[in-house]
Design a protein around this motif. Structure first.
Motif, PDB file in Angstrom:
ATOM      1  N   PRO A  25      -6.960   6.661   7.179  1.00 60.34           N
ATOM      2  CA  PRO A  25      -8.045   5.662   7.117  1.00 60.34           C
ATOM      3  C   PRO A  25      -7.634   4.292   7.660  1.00 60.34           C
ATOM      4  O   PRO A  25      -8.452   3.613   8.278  1.00 60.34           O
ATOM      5  CB  PRO A  25      -8.384   5.574   5.619  1.00 60.34           C
ATOM      6  CG  PRO A  25      -7.505   6.506   4.903  1.00 60.34           C
ATOM      7  CD  PRO A  25      -6.676   7.258   5.866  1.00 60.34           C
ATOM      8  N   SER A  26      -6.361   3.912   7.467  1.00 57.89           N
ATOM      9  CA  SER A  26      -5.915   2.617   8.002  1.00 57.89           C
ATOM     10  C   SER A  26      -5.999   2.592   9.516  1.00 57.89           C
ATOM     11  O   SER A  26      -6.159   1.533  10.117  1.00 57.89           O
ATOM     12  CB  SER A  26      -4.461   2.332   7.614  1.00 57.89           C
ATOM     13  OG  SER A  26      -4.306   2.363   6.235  1.00 57.89           O
ATOM     14  N   LYS A  56      -4.596   9.884   2.783  1.00 56.64           N
ATOM     15  CA  LYS A  56      -5.290   8.891   1.960  1.00 56.64           C
ATOM     16  C   LYS A  56      -4.986   7.457   2.365  1.00 56.64           C
ATOM     17  O   LYS A  56      -5.682   6.541   1.960  1.00 56.64           O
ATOM     18  CB  LYS A  56      -4.930   9.097   0.479  1.00 56.64           C
ATOM     19  CG  LYS A  56      -5.421  10.449  -0.025  1.00 56.64           C
ATOM     20  CD  LYS A  56      -5.241  10.602  -1.515  1.00 56.64           C
ATOM     21  CE  LYS A  56      -5.527  12.027  -1.944  1.00 56.64           C
ATOM     22  NZ  LYS A  56      -6.899  12.451  -1.602  1.00 56.64           N
ATOM     23  N   LEU A  57      -3.913   7.266   3.142  1.00 57.27           N
ATOM     24  CA  LEU A  57      -3.569   5.899   3.517  1.00 57.27           C
ATOM     25  C   LEU A  57      -3.457   5.697   5.029  1.00 57.27           C
ATOM     26  O   LEU A  57      -4.184   4.875   5.591  1.00 57.27           O
ATOM     27  CB  LEU A  57      -2.252   5.487   2.829  1.00 57.27           C
ATOM     28  CG  LEU A  57      -1.743   4.085   3.162  1.00 57.27           C
ATOM     29  CD1 LEU A  57      -2.784   3.035   2.830  1.00 57.27           C
ATOM     30  CD2 LEU A  57      -0.452   3.796   2.418  1.00 57.27           C
ATOM     31  N   MET A  95     -17.008   3.106   5.798  1.00 56.54           N
ATOM     32  CA  MET A  95     -15.723   2.808   5.166  1.00 56.54           C
ATOM     33  C   MET A  95     -15.732   1.434   4.506  1.00 56.54           C
ATOM     34  O   MET A  95     -14.680   0.919   4.123  1.00 56.54           O
ATOM     35  CB  MET A  95     -14.602   2.885   6.205  1.00 56.54           C
ATOM     36  CG  MET A  95     -14.271   4.310   6.595  1.00 56.54           C
ATOM     37  SD  MET A  95     -13.080   4.388   7.944  1.00 56.54           S
ATOM     38  CE  MET A  95     -11.619   3.747   7.137  1.00 56.54           C
ATOM     39  N   GLN A 121       0.831  -1.209   0.000  1.00 59.65           N
ATOM     40  CA  GLN A 121       0.000   0.000   0.000  1.00 59.65           C
ATOM     41  C   GLN A 121       0.866   1.260   0.000  1.00 59.65           C
ATOM     42  O   GLN A 121       0.515   2.259  -0.631  1.00 59.65           O
ATOM     43  CB  GLN A 121      -0.910  -0.001   1.239  1.00 59.65           C
ATOM     44  CG  GLN A 121      -1.980  -1.094   1.174  1.00 59.65           C
ATOM     45  CD  GLN A 121      -2.785  -1.182   2.459  1.00 59.65           C
ATOM     46  OE1 GLN A 121      -2.246  -1.075   3.550  1.00 59.65           O
ATOM     47  NE2 GLN A 121      -4.084  -1.387   2.336  1.00 59.65           N
TER      48      GLN A 121
END
Lengths: 300, 278
Positions: free
Chosen positions: A217-218, A213-214, A296, A196
């Motif tokens: 949210p993770s 963006k990573l 999500m 990712q």
């Protein structure tokens, strides 16, 4: 032709039976303890009254009805809760709702500050190796200091610069609640796998984009887990913060007043209020978690 | 295309095919040594390779032959320790920053919290495309990989093959010159794989992009490629480069033709001579 009916759900498959069994078991043990712990006082009561021929039922009933029992019986706590919650005006100092609200406001303010601080520290730690190395040991050390020792100091120091009431208590809540958030969010921000991260690199994305963006949210599932731990710690912090301030109100001062005057029933009622408050807060966070994670696209 | 390897006999210097353009990837004496706890690992050794515009080049070889590492060097995901490499006439880093390529990984690597449409929009968001432009490109690229109508599904609602197609659409969404694919179909079953191979060929014909493709399947390499780079391990090096001139129209049945089998046999011989089967 046979009618297809849904198999009836057996009671044992649900949660009702296990929960009811547990509650019943706790009640039985509690009542037994009530009899045992209040026995000595009850014997003295009979002694003073010169009553030698008491029956076992009189004895048991006596242990369940003392004014200042070592351990109040569950129904005594319930009566106290009813009297101090439902039978009082919520603005009255005798209302447990009034005290709960004071504690809740400090808890929430401290929790919000703790969560924001925790996330901010986690962002710094994840993005800067030097901060990671230098800050983390201090953060861990900060949590080894007994809160009971440092809370009065915070209250006294802040009072000397004119800060009293909500803020000192909130700061103690913040102190306790930021830590689980830091730990959880550092793990959350670092949870994206190499694939990712490589993907974002092939797009020549900025650190901010990788974060927004990573990493962010993770980290969402980690955030809610840490917030649940944090909010419970926050409530404890607010109550501990209320102990030294005594008269100012709140569940903590209610506990303190109860122990001054030997009002054990009042202490237990306040404890149950605190537990209910904590359970409600955790439930609300769980609810928000479900809504957010559903949006999500988490597999139901 | 020059492969000068001392000790290896197969150097095929072919004239530049007329239908392929200028060189887009040029590697000269490329070396890469990883420093690990168990000592240095020579992942790439003296790699010389030219990939021209519009070619479909496959890297084939056993595990540990450096084929993925070579692709990652092209993509600037690994840094070589020796030699020279240029991508579009630039350093790999500059080419990456110029967004010269779309990369397809072994796993789809779709972000699970984004819908398929939003996943395809990810590079577009990063690169600052307008919302309207993003919508157009999501639609066009989903259609390109036969996933029209799946825009609002989450990745887990799609099969593995569909997820990988979505990841190809994502790689194509910003219209890069090159497509770098690292065993994109390795985790899929053979039936899905055949189908995706066919679709990929059509896509390649339609988009005219340069494709560099890593695989360990001989039929896949022969079916897809215009050029097959046979690699061998310890140290990772290019053993042989085989032209694969089966034309542009390749139905699945071409795999039973003598021409196809002959090339497959050459690849297998190359792998054997490179000690891939030891």
């Amino acid at each position: 032709m046979t009618a297809v009916t849904a198999p009836r759900r057996r009671l044992t498959e649900g949660r009702a039976v296990p929960v009811a069994t547990m509650v019943l078991a706790i009640l039985v043990i509690w009542y037994a303890c009530t009899i045992w712990l209040n026995a000595r006082w009850q014997l003295q009561v009979f002694d003073r009254a010169g009553q030698a021929d008491w029956t076992i039922w009189q004895f048991v009933a006596g242990t369940f009805a003392q004014d200042r029992p070592v351990l109040p019986a569950p129904h005594q706590v319930l009566v106290e809760l009813w009297n101090s919650v439902a039978m009082q005006d919520v603005t009255s100092r005798r209302s447990l709702v009034y005290h709960a609200w004071i504690t809740l406001s400090a808890t929430l303010l401290g929790f919000v500050m703790g969560t924001v601080l925790g996330i901010a520290l986690a962002v710094l730690i994840v993005h800067n190796r030097a901060v990671d190395r230098s800050l983390m040991p201090w953060l861990i050390a900060s949590q080894t200091i007994p809160i009971l020792a440092i809370a009065p100091m915070i209250v006294v120091v802040l009072a000397s610069i004119g800060l009293t009431g909500l803020v000192p208590k909130s700061l103690i809540s913040t102190y306790l609640s930021f830590f689980p958030v830091v730990v959880g969010m550092v793990k959350g921000f670092r949870s994206p796998d190499a694939l990712q991260l490589d993907l974002m690199r092939t797009y020549h994305s900025s650190r901010g984009q990788v974060f927004g963006k990573l990493r962010w949210p993770s980290a969402m599932p980690y955030l809610f887990t840490s917030m649940k731990v944090g909010v419970a710690a926050s409530l404890v912090g607010a109550i501990v913060g209320e102990l030294p301030t005594g008269a100012a109100g709140g569940l903590g001062s209610r506990l303190l007043a109860g122990s001054y005057y030997g009002q054990t029933t009042q202490i237990w009622a306040a404890l149950f209020m605190a537990a209910a408050l904590s359970a409600t807060l955790i439930f609300v966070i769980g609810l928000v978690e479900r809504i957010v994670l559903k949006r999500m696209g988490v597999r139901p | 295309m020059n492969v000068a390897m001392p000790g290896h006999t197969t150097v095929k210097s072919d004239p530049v095919p007329a239908n392929f353009g200028k060189p887009v990837i040029e590697a000269r004496d490329l070396d890469l040594t990883f420093q690990t706890g168990d000592g240095p690992v020579h992942a790439l050794s003296k790699i010389n390779l030219t990939v021209r515009q519009g070619e479909f080049v496959s890297f084939i070889g056993p595990s540990g032959c450096g084929k993925t590492t070579l692709l990652r060097v092209i993509a600037d995901l690994e840094q070589p320790t020796g030699g020279a490499i240029s991508v579009n006439g630039l350093s790999p880093e500059a080419a990456r920053k110029a967004r010269a390529y779309g990369y397809v990984f072994q796993a789809p690597a779709l972000y699970p919290w984004r819908t398929i449409g939003k996943n395809i929009a990810l590079p577009l968001e990063v690169m600052g495309f307008s919302a309207a432009e993003r919508q157009t490109r999501i639609r066009d690229n989903l259609a390109l990989v036969d996933l029209a109508g799946f825009e609002n599904k989450f990745p887990w609602q799609l099969s593995g093959g569909m997820q990988q197609r979505a990841s190809i659409a994502r790689a194509l969404s910003f219209d890069p010159d090159m497509l770098l694919m690292d065993e994109p179909f390795g985790a899929l079953d053979e039936i899905v794989r055949d189908h995706l191979n066919e679709q990929l060929l059509k896509l390649w014909a339609k988009t005219q992009k340069t494709v560099v493709f890593v695989t360990h399947s001989i039929p896949e390499a022969v079916f897809l490629s215009t050029k097959i780079v046979v690699m061998s391990p310890r140290p990772g090096r290019i053993h042989e480069v085989i032209d694969c001139d089966l034309g542009t129209d390749r139905p699945l049945e071409i795999r039973e033709t003598p021409e196809f089998l002959a090339i497959a046999a050459r690849v297998r011989d190359g792998l054997r001579a490179g000690h891939s089967y030891d």
